[in-house]
Design an enzyme around this catalytic site. Sequence first.
Site, mmCIF file in Angstrom:
data_model
loop_
_atom_site.group_PDB
_atom_site.id
_atom_site.type_symbol
_atom_site.label_atom_id
_atom_site.label_comp_id
_atom_site.label_asym_id
_atom_site.label_seq_id
_atom_site.Cartn_x
_atom_site.Cartn_y
_atom_site.Cartn_z
ATOM 1 N N LYS A 267 0.532 0.416 15.073
ATOM 2 C CA LYS A 267 1.906 0.399 15.575
ATOM 3 C C LYS A 267 2.230 -0.755 16.524
ATOM 4 C CE LYS A 267 3.193 3.596 13.126
ATOM 5 N NZ LYS A 267 3.617 2.921 11.920
ATOM 6 N N PRO B 267 -4.554 1.008 18.603
ATOM 7 C CA PRO B 267 -4.263 0.487 17.262
ATOM 8 C C PRO B 267 -4.472 1.505 16.144
ATOM 9 C CG PRO B 267 -6.283 -0.461 18.128
ATOM 10 C CD PRO B 267 -5.671 0.317 19.228
ATOM 11 N N TYR C 27 3.688 6.898 9.951
ATOM 12 C CA TYR C 27 2.905 5.723 9.584
ATOM 13 C C TYR C 27 3.783 4.648 8.936
ATOM 14 C CZ TYR C 27 -1.341 3.183 8.246
ATOM 15 O OH TYR C 27 -2.336 2.228 8.142
ATOM 16 N N TYR D 232 -9.489 5.627 7.378
ATOM 17 C CA TYR D 232 -9.700 5.958 8.791
ATOM 18 C C TYR D 232 -10.706 7.104 8.803
ATOM 19 C CZ TYR D 232 -5.232 3.570 9.815
ATOM 20 O OH TYR D 232 -4.222 2.645 9.938
ATOM 21 N N HIS E 222 0.847 -1.199 0.000
ATOM 22 C CA HIS E 222 0.000 0.000 0.000
ATOM 23 C C HIS E 222 0.880 1.246 0.000
ATOM 24 C CE1 HIS E 222 -4.193 -1.504 1.423
ATOM 25 N NE2 HIS E 222 -3.655 -2.333 0.545
HETATM 26 P P1 FAS Z 1 1.559 -10.857 22.434
HETATM 27 O O1 FAS Z 1 0.544 -10.458 23.456
HETATM 28 O O2 FAS Z 1 1.160 -11.028 21.009
HETATM 29 O O3 FAS Z 1 2.222 -12.270 22.870
HETATM 30 C C1 FAS Z 1 2.549 -12.508 24.215
HETATM 31 C C2 FAS Z 1 2.573 -14.012 24.419
HETATM 32 O O4 FAS Z 1 2.969 -14.254 25.772
HETATM 33 C C3 FAS Z 1 1.202 -14.644 24.229
HETATM 34 O O5 FAS Z 1 1.295 -15.730 23.326
HETATM 35 C C4 FAS Z 1 0.822 -15.126 25.640
HETATM 36 O O6 FAS Z 1 0.130 -16.377 25.618
HETATM 37 C C5 FAS Z 1 2.169 -15.287 26.301
HETATM 38 N N1 FAS Z 1 2.124 -15.136 27.770
HETATM 39 C C6 FAS Z 1 1.454 -14.208 28.487
HETATM 40 N N2 FAS Z 1 1.671 -14.399 29.804
HETATM 41 C C7 FAS Z 1 2.513 -15.474 29.911
HETATM 42 C C8 FAS Z 1 3.102 -16.160 31.003
HETATM 43 N N3 FAS Z 1 2.873 -15.787 32.257
HETATM 44 N N4 FAS Z 1 3.899 -17.221 30.741
HETATM 45 C C9 FAS Z 1 4.140 -17.605 29.453
HETATM 46 N N5 FAS Z 1 3.618 -16.985 28.376
HETATM 47 C C10 FAS Z 1 2.800 -15.944 28.612
HETATM 48 N N6 FAS Z 1 -1.564 -4.031 16.802
HETATM 49 C C11 FAS Z 1 -1.630 -3.427 15.603
HETATM 50 O O7 FAS Z 1 -0.598 -2.977 15.104
HETATM 51 N N7 FAS Z 1 -2.831 -3.332 14.938
HETATM 52 C C12 FAS Z 1 -3.988 -3.848 15.462
HETATM 53 O O8 FAS Z 1 -5.046 -3.764 14.852
HETATM 54 C C13 FAS Z 1 -3.963 -4.503 16.706
HETATM 55 N N8 FAS Z 1 -5.094 -5.061 17.242
HETATM 56 C C14 FAS Z 1 -5.009 -5.679 18.474
HETATM 57 C C15 FAS Z 1 -6.150 -6.277 19.059
HETATM 58 C C16 FAS Z 1 -6.078 -6.892 20.319
HETATM 59 C C17 FAS Z 1 -7.306 -7.530 20.927
HETATM 60 C C18 FAS Z 1 -4.849 -6.919 21.016
HETATM 61 C C19 FAS Z 1 -4.745 -7.559 22.395
HETATM 62 C C20 FAS Z 1 -3.713 -6.338 20.443
HETATM 63 C C21 FAS Z 1 -3.789 -5.726 19.162
HETATM 64 N N9 FAS Z 1 -2.661 -5.159 18.554
HETATM 65 C C22 FAS Z 1 -2.710 -4.554 17.347
HETATM 66 C C23 FAS Z 1 -1.411 -5.196 19.216
HETATM 67 C C24 FAS Z 1 -0.799 -6.546 18.988
HETATM 68 O O9 FAS Z 1 -0.678 -6.780 17.634
HETATM 69 C C25 FAS Z 1 0.490 -6.565 19.758
HETATM 70 O O10 FAS Z 1 1.227 -5.374 19.556
HETATM 71 C C26 FAS Z 1 1.372 -7.739 19.407
HETATM 72 O O11 FAS Z 1 0.636 -8.914 19.571
HETATM 73 C C27 FAS Z 1 2.572 -7.672 20.328
HETATM 74 O O12 FAS Z 1 3.240 -8.871 20.245
HETATM 75 P P2 FAS Z 1 3.943 -9.479 21.553
HETATM 76 O O13 FAS Z 1 4.713 -8.413 22.231
HETATM 77 O O14 FAS Z 1 4.597 -10.719 21.088
HETATM 78 O O15 FAS Z 1 2.745 -9.818 22.578
HETATM 79 C C1 PHB Z 2 -6.140 -4.027 10.805
HETATM 80 O O1 PHB Z 2 -6.230 -4.307 9.588
HETATM 81 O O2 PHB Z 2 -6.411 -4.854 11.711
HETATM 82 C C2 PHB Z 2 -5.681 -2.652 11.205
HETATM 83 C C3 PHB Z 2 -5.137 -1.827 10.242
HETATM 84 C C4 PHB Z 2 -4.709 -0.555 10.618
HETATM 85 C C5 PHB Z 2 -4.845 -0.142 11.933
HETATM 86 C C6 PHB Z 2 -5.376 -0.988 12.908
HETATM 87 C C7 PHB Z 2 -5.802 -2.257 12.540
HETATM 88 O O3 PHB Z 2 -4.431 1.103 12.288
#
Ligand code: FAS
Ligand code: PHB
Length: 394
Positions: free
Chosen positions: A300, A296, A388, A204, A76
Site C-alpha cells: 500500500k 509493506p 488489496y 504471502y 495479476h
Molecule cells: P519517498 O520517500 O519515496 O520520496 C521522498 C523524497 O524526498 C526522496 O527522494 C528524498 O530524497 C526526498 N527528501 C527527503 N528529505 C528531504 C529534504 N529535507 N529536502 C529535500 N528532499 C528530501 N511500498 C510498497 O507499496 N511496497 C513495498 O514493498 C515497499 N517497500 C519499501 C521499502 C523501503 C526500504 C522503503 C523505505 C519504503 C518501501 N515502500 C513500499 C514504501 C515506499 O514505496 C513509499 O510508500 C513511497 O516511496 C512513497 O513515496 P513518497 O511519498 O514520494 O516518498
Molecule cells: C514487492 O514486489 O516488492 C512487493 C509486493 C507486494 C507487497 C510488498 C512488496 O505486499
Amino acid sequence: MPQTHRTSVCIIGAGPAGLLLSQLLANAGVDSIVIDRRDRAYIEGRIRAGVLEQGTVDALTEAGVGDRMHREGLVHSGFDLAFDGDRHRIDIAALTGKSVLVYGQTEVTRDLFDKRMAEGGCFFFNVEDVTPGALKTHQPTVSFQHDGQPVTVTCDYVAGCDGFHGVSRKSIPADVLRTFERVYPFGWLGVLTERPPVSDELIYANHARGFALCSMRSATRSRYYLQCDADDDPENWSDDRFWDELRLRIGAEAAANLQTGPSFEKSIAPLRSFVAEPMRYGNLFLAGDAAHIVPPTGAKGLNLAVADVRLLARALAERYRSGSTTHIDSYSRIVLARVWKVERFSWQLSNLMHQFPDHTDFERKMQRAEFDYLVQSEAASKTIAENYVGLPLE
Ligand code: FAS
Ligand code: PHB
C-alpha cells in the site's frame, strides 16, 4: 544575496509523490518547482514497491506516463495466502472485478522523471538545509542551499512530499501535529534475483519460522522477502541461507518450483504503521510517506502516496482554475479518512501473516482460524480482495 524564484507550488521531494504531483499540476497548467536532497540516479535506484492498484494505474495513465507501464507491467488477477504450506488463492478479479499491476516503483519513478524532464520541469537536486517558512501566509517560502548558494523559492503553496525523514512534517508546530505509531518487532529482508518467479502470482506465506513473500518484477526477475529480526544485518544472510529459509517457509509445492540464483539488492526494511495529522498546515500540504507509513504487507505504501497526490492535485488545480478552495479546505479530512482505512488493512494483514515474539499458542491458533475462515468464506476473502485492489478515493 540568495537566488530567488517564484512558482505556484513548491514541491519538496522528487519521489513518486512529488513527481506525480508535479506532472498532474503541469497537465492542469499549474507550474511548480521540485527540490530533492538527492539526485535523479539515487532516487531511481531505490528498490521499493512492486504492486500498483488500479487507481494508481489510472493516475499514471492520466498523467501521461502509462505507455511503458501498460506494455511491461504484469496484470495479476489474484494472489495466494499460505499458512504452514496450505495455500488459498484470493481471486481478486472474481471478487472485485478489478486486477492489480506488477510494475516496480523504480520504473514508475523513471517514467515520471522522463516525462517531467521532457516537458522542462524545474528541479533542484542535491539541495541542503531545506527550510519551509511563512506557511501561514499567502506567500510561503522554501529556502535551501544549492551548489553552495542560498536559494529562496516564494510560492502560493508548499507540497511536503519528502518522505518519512523529510522536513515538511517537522515544520508543523508540535502543538498542532498529532502522530500515531506502531513499530513492528521485525523487519523484511528483501532480495532480487534474475530468475523466473516461483509462481505466476504473489505468495504471502505465514510459517511458524516466520513470514515470507514471493513477488516479482518481470517474468525473469524475482523479488523475495523474509521476515527477520528488526536489528538483523543483511550480511548475516548468505544466499544459501536465504534460499534454504525461503524454501522452508513457502511450503513444499512452491519450494519445488523455486529457481535460485545470485541475489542482488539484499536489504532490510523496518516495518511500522505511522500517521501524522493534520495533513495540512496553512499553505503546507503533506502527501505520501511524509504523512504516513504502512507495513509493506498490503502493498500500500506507494499506492497510498498516489491516492494522496490525486486528491491534492485535484484541490490545487481547482483553486487555480476557478478560485474555489473547497477541496483545498477539505483535503486533510478527506485524505486522512482513506489513510486510516488503508492503515487498518495493512495492520490487519501484517498481524495475520507474521510471527510475533510475544504471541502465545492461542494467538497462533487465532491466526490459523482466521486463515481457515478466509478459505471457507467468500465474504471474508472479498474484504481482503477489495482492500488489496484499492479502496475508493473518497
Ligand atoms: P519517498 O520517500 O519515496 O520520496 C521522498 C523524497 O524526498 C526522496 O527522494 C528524498 O530524497 C526526498 N527528501 C527527503 N528529505 C528531504 C529534504 N529535507 N529536502 C529535500 N528532499 C528530501 N511500498 C510498497 O507499496 N511496497 C513495498 O514493498 C515497499 N517497500 C519499501 C521499502 C523501503 C526500504 C522503503 C523505505 C519504503 C518501501 N515502500 C513500499 C514504501 C515506499 O514505496 C513509499 O510508500 C513511497 O516511496 C512513497 O513515496 P513518497 O511519498 O514520494 O516518498
Ligand atoms: C514487492 O514486489 O516488492 C512487493 C509486493 C507486494 C507487497 C510488498 C512488496 O505486499
